[in-house]
Design an enzyme around this catalytic site. Structure first.
Site, short mmCIF file in Angstrom:
data_model
loop_
_atom_site.label_atom_id
_atom_site.label_comp_id
_atom_site.label_asym_id
_atom_site.label_seq_id
_atom_site.Cartn_x
_atom_site.Cartn_y
_atom_site.Cartn_z
N HIS A 83 0.84 -1.21 0.00
CA HIS A 83 0.00 0.00 0.00
C HIS A 83 0.88 1.26 0.00
O HIS A 83 0.61 2.20 -0.74
CB HIS A 83 -0.88 0.05 1.26
N ARG A 128 -1.66 -6.13 -8.34
CA ARG A 128 -0.46 -6.91 -8.02
C ARG A 128 -0.22 -8.02 -9.01
O ARG A 128 0.91 -8.34 -9.36
CB ARG A 128 -0.58 -7.53 -6.62
N SER A 151 -2.97 -7.83 3.02
CA SER A 151 -3.27 -7.65 4.44
C SER A 151 -3.69 -8.99 5.05
O SER A 151 -3.33 -9.33 6.18
CB SER A 151 -4.39 -6.63 4.63
N LYS A 172 -16.54 -7.28 9.48
CA LYS A 172 -17.27 -7.26 10.75
C LYS A 172 -16.32 -7.23 11.94
O LYS A 172 -16.55 -6.54 12.90
CB LYS A 172 -18.20 -8.47 10.84
#
Ligand code: PNS
Length: 163
Positions: A18, A91, A129, A42
């Protein structure tokens, strides 16, 4: 007119991939707003406040980089911010299908906004991530793959879990 770009995402957590995209965007555009989606997942690992604080800390010396949060439709947020461009990172070919759908849907929703894809440096092409969280939770090292502040915060989270 200055060109303002929005780089939207979950950033849970911010990775060096990022960071690479954001720095490339900052060279291309007059300003780039790193826009963190509220409630993307969530149960995120990092709270929204933590993600904002971490991202601001990483880019504190980059006046062209702003950090913000958003909710609702991305194109509405981009319009509200008077930005012209959405930046997304690509990517690998596997990213393409989803990104293609996202870009075309956003184009249909607001034809004035242009999506621009930026490729990160090749050493970051396999980082996500999700993988970072998985490796750390299983005791693996992610040094060099995330900013140092993220590495430290990940360590704190793991220690807190084990306590
Ligand atoms: O980091 P991510 O999870 O890949 O980011 C995805 C994101 C935030 C860009 C996407 O989920 C999004 O734009 N969400 C906002 C809601 C929206 O506008 N959805 C329609 C897009 S076609």
């Amino acid at each position: 007119m200055p060109t303002l770009a929005v780089y939207p995402g979950s950033f849970d957590p911010l990775t060096n991939g990022h960071v690479d995209i954001i720095l490339r965007g900052a060279r291309l555009f007059d300003r780039i707003i790193v826009s963190i989606l509220v409630n993307a997942e969530k149960s995120p690992l990092f709270t929204m406040d933590e993600r904002v604080e971490i991202t601001r800390a990483v880019f504190k010396d980059q006046p062209k980089v702003e950090v913000d949060t958003f909710d609702g439709l991305l194109v509405d947020y981009v319009e509200r911010r008077k930005a012209q461009v959405i930046v997304r990172g690509l990517r690998a070919v596997s990213d393409f299908e989803f990104e293609f759908q996202l870009a075309l849907m956003n184009q249909r929703l607001n034809a004035q906004i242009q999506t621009v894809f930026i490729m990160p440096a090749k050493q970051y092409t396999y980082i996500s991530s999700r993988l970072i969280k998985e490796v750390v939770s299983l005791g693996g090292r992610v040094h060099g793959l995330v900013p140092e502040i993220v590495e430290a915060r990940l360590r704190d989270k793991i220690l807190a879990r084990q306590a």
